[in-house]
Design an enzyme around this catalytic site. Structure first.
Site, PDB file in Angstrom:
ATOM      1  N   ASP A   1       0.866  -1.193  -0.028  1.00  0.00           N
ATOM      2  CA  ASP A   1      -0.102  -0.003   0.025  1.00  0.00           C
ATOM      3  C   ASP A   1       0.789   1.337   0.061  1.00  0.00           C
ATOM      4  O   ASP A   1       0.322   2.245  -0.735  1.00  0.00           O
ATOM      5  CB  ASP A   1      -0.896   0.049   1.244  1.00  0.00           C
ATOM      6  CG  ASP A   1      -1.980  -0.898   1.159  1.00  0.00           C
ATOM      7  OD1 ASP A   1      -2.163  -1.558   0.030  1.00  0.00           O
ATOM      8  OD2 ASP A   1      -2.959  -1.206   1.904  1.00  0.00           O
ATOM      9  N   GLY A   2       1.981   1.281   0.596  1.00  0.00           N
ATOM     10  CA  GLY A   2       3.076   2.302   0.530  1.00  0.00           C
ATOM     11  C   GLY A   2       3.404   2.823  -0.917  1.00  0.00           C
ATOM     12  O   GLY A   2       3.590   3.837  -0.982  1.00  0.00           O
TER      13      GLY A   2
ATOM     14  N   ASN B   1      -4.874   8.692   1.786  1.00  0.00           N
ATOM     15  CA  ASN B   1      -5.151   8.472   3.163  1.00  0.00           C
ATOM     16  C   ASN B   1      -5.834   9.255   4.173  1.00  0.00           C
ATOM     17  O   ASN B   1      -6.814   9.385   4.728  1.00  0.00           O
ATOM     18  CB  ASN B   1      -4.184   7.476   3.461  1.00  0.00           C
ATOM     19  CG  ASN B   1      -4.255   5.716   3.383  1.00  0.00           C
ATOM     20  OD1 ASN B   1      -4.991   5.417   2.550  1.00  0.00           O
ATOM     21  ND2 ASN B   1      -3.230   5.008   3.549  1.00  0.00           N
TER      22      ASN B   1
ATOM     23  N   ASP C   1      -1.866  13.701  21.223  1.00  0.00           N
ATOM     24  CA  ASP C   1      -0.469  13.432  20.233  1.00  0.00           C
ATOM     25  C   ASP C   1      -0.688  14.179  19.101  1.00  0.00           C
ATOM     26  O   ASP C   1       0.523  14.088  18.499  1.00  0.00           O
ATOM     27  CB  ASP C   1       0.015  12.065  20.512  1.00  0.00           C
ATOM     28  CG  ASP C   1       0.480  11.454  21.770  1.00  0.00           C
ATOM     29  OD1 ASP C   1       0.616  12.369  22.812  1.00  0.00           O
ATOM     30  OD2 ASP C   1       0.743  10.546  21.999  1.00  0.00           O
TER      31      ASP C   1
ATOM     32  N   THR D   1      -8.941   2.512   6.946  1.00  0.00           N
ATOM     33  CA  THR D   1      -8.412   1.178   7.346  1.00  0.00           C
ATOM     34  C   THR D   1      -6.828   1.443   7.745  1.00  0.00           C
ATOM     35  O   THR D   1      -6.066   0.329   7.772  1.00  0.00           O
ATOM     36  CB  THR D   1      -8.528   0.294   6.215  1.00  0.00           C
ATOM     37  OG1 THR D   1      -8.160   0.716   5.149  1.00  0.00           O
ATOM     38  CG2 THR D   1      -9.997  -0.131   6.010  1.00  0.00           C
TER      39      THR D   1
END
Length: 294
Positions: free
Chosen positions: A74-75, A149, A179, A190
């Site tokens: 996916d990267g 994303n 954070d 997802t």
């Protein structure tokens, strides 16, 4: 037909699958153009048995391409999006990695999958993106100011929480002490958002989700909004700066910078084979419906 190919070669044994892909495409009447750095990696790799140095290469794409093959996980798809941008070139995601929510074509079925695609036996899953602007403008946010994303803000160089003042359509929503904060598309639901407790959202829905990262106030829950919303974020904290990420790309911004997040004016098209669906991918990748007690 003209096909662009890109990969990052990060995955073990991926060279044999690259060989299968190139062999399958060479049997078709197509023009193959490989991203420049990826071709150099292919030709340097000892496990690739053929010399592919004769292929044309690209550094950037244009509208002459009919398909774009992304080889990896996916990267690699997210990196491919930076090449495709608003050119409307469908992306074929071939998963030689692990999880693969976006790159759904499995390495074990490369040849038959490519045959189906060459026959036109596929559909298009259209995915919305987010785009950002900042005030004041940042030199680190360039023309690649979009994310498939998520857009996320995170603390930098400190263990202290940051405050993320959040407005939706110019109306004050909340100041998140946390954070950081994620604004995710359904596609990104997802990913990072899910790991921080966000909901899974079907990519065909027109929505975005705001998900706090380790919030101090436990009543701060993820919030789903229409994707035509304008979301404004202003970060403050003990440090002088914070991080903003657009998928895998990271920039440093000074405190009190306003980030304005909107739906992008273009979409990304992912090739989907006949037997594939988002529901099937969920079941397979998240192991839903499987009894692991035995």
């Amino acid at each position: 037909m003209k096909i662009g190919i890109y990969g990052q070669f990060y995955h073990k044994n991926s060279e044999k699958y690259i060989q299968l892909i190139l062999d399958a495409l060479q049997k078709e009447d197509v023009e193959i153009v490989i991203e420049e750095n990826f071709l150099s990696i292919i030709n340097e790799h000892q496990d690739i048995t053929k010399n592919f140095s004769g292929f044309e290469t690209f550094k950037k794409l244009d509208e002459s391409y009919d398909l774009f093959f992304s080889i990896g996980g996916d990267g690699t798809i997210l990196k491919s999006v930076t090449y495709v941008g608003g050119l409307n070139i469908p992306i074929v995601g071939i998963n030689t990695g692990r999880l693969g929510f976006l790159s759904t074509i499995q390495k074990e079925k490369i040849t038959e999958s490519i045959n189906l695609i060459m026959e036109g036996n596929y559909s298009i899953s259209e995915r919305g993106l987010l785009t950002i602007t900042t005030s004041p403008e940042s030199n680190e946010i360039n023309s690649l100011n979009f994310a498939l994303n998520e857009v996320a803000v995170n603390r930098k160089n400190t263990t202290s929480m940051i405050k993320v003042e959040t407005l939706v359509n110019n109306k004050y929503l909340n100041s998140y002490w946390s954070d950081g904060l994620i604004v995710a598309t359904p596609t990104g639901s997802t990913g990072y958002s899910l790991s921080c407790g966000g909901p899974v959202i079907d990519p065909s829905t027109n929505s975005v989700v705001i998900t706090p990262i380790a919030p101090h106030n436990l009543t701060a829950r993820p919030l789903v909004l229409p994707d035509n919303s304008t979301i404004s974020l202003k970060v403050s904290g003990r440090g002088e700066s914070f991080l903003v990420s657009l998928d895998s790309r990271i920039a440093t911004l000074k405190n009190e910078t306003t980030i304005i997040i909107k739906k992008a004016d273009f979409t990304i098209k992912l090739v989907q084979l006949p037997e594939d669906s988002f529901i099937k991918t969920l079941r397979k990748k998240l192991l839903w419906g499987e009894d692991k007690r035995n």
